[in-house]
Design a protein around this motif. Structure first.
Motif, short mmCIF file in Angstrom:
data_model
loop_
_atom_site.label_atom_id
_atom_site.label_comp_id
_atom_site.label_asym_id
_atom_site.label_seq_id
_atom_site.Cartn_x
_atom_site.Cartn_y
_atom_site.Cartn_z
N VAL A 26 0.85 -1.18 0.00
CA VAL A 26 0.00 0.00 0.00
C VAL A 26 0.89 1.24 0.00
N GLN A 27 0.38 2.32 -0.55
CA GLN A 27 1.12 3.57 -0.53
C GLN A 27 0.97 4.25 0.83
N ALA A 28 1.94 5.06 1.16
CA ALA A 28 1.87 5.82 2.40
C ALA A 28 0.57 6.62 2.45
N GLY A 29 -0.05 6.63 3.61
CA GLY A 29 -1.33 7.29 3.78
C GLY A 29 -2.52 6.37 3.54
N GLY A 30 -2.25 5.20 3.02
CA GLY A 30 -3.31 4.25 2.73
C GLY A 30 -3.72 3.43 3.94
N ASN B 258 -4.82 2.57 9.47
CA ASN B 258 -5.03 3.75 8.64
C ASN B 258 -3.80 4.64 8.66
N ASP B 259 -3.74 5.53 7.68
CA ASP B 259 -2.63 6.48 7.59
C ASP B 259 -1.29 5.76 7.73
N LEU B 260 -1.12 4.72 6.94
CA LEU B 260 0.08 3.90 7.04
C LEU B 260 1.31 4.69 6.61
#
Length: 114
Positions: free
Chosen positions: A11-15, A82-84
């Motif tokens: 996943v992309q950052a923020g995902g 969340n907010d990975l």
């Protein structure tokens, strides 16, 4: 007690990602369950735990971003992330304690790209 984790991925950052862990066996003996993470070059660390009565505990790094849940009827726990961030990358393990005995599932890989 056997534990089967699933739900990891890239996943992309923020995902966001949701992990699940299905438990089986002598669940009557199981108390606290939780999620641990082993990031590259680091030791495995506890990130969130939940008691049989759903009392939760998180490390500061994930507070406000991750939510652990538990369904005693279905013998499952989940981890909504969340907010990975890239630093969340690692192998995530679910864990269960039955008295002094600890049980581990196989890890599920979470990779967060920047």
């Amino acid at each position: 007690v056997q534990l089967q984790a699933s739900g990891g991925g890239l996943v992309q950052a923020g995902g966001s990602l949701t992990l699940s862990c299905a438990a089986s066996g002598n669940m009557a003996a199981v108390g606290t369950m939780g999620w641990y993470r082993q990031s590259p070059g680091k030791q495995r660390e506890m990130i969130a735990t939940i008691t049989k009565r759903s009392s939760t505990h998180y490390i500061d790094d994930v507070k406000g971003r991750f939510t652990i849940s538990r369904d005693n009827a279905k013998n499952t726990i989940g981890l909504q992330m969340n907010d990975l961030k890239p630093e969340d990358t690692g192998l995530y393990y679910c864990n269960a304690w039955a008295g002094v005995s600890g049980y581990w599932g196989q890890g599920t890989q979470v990779t967060v790209s920047s």
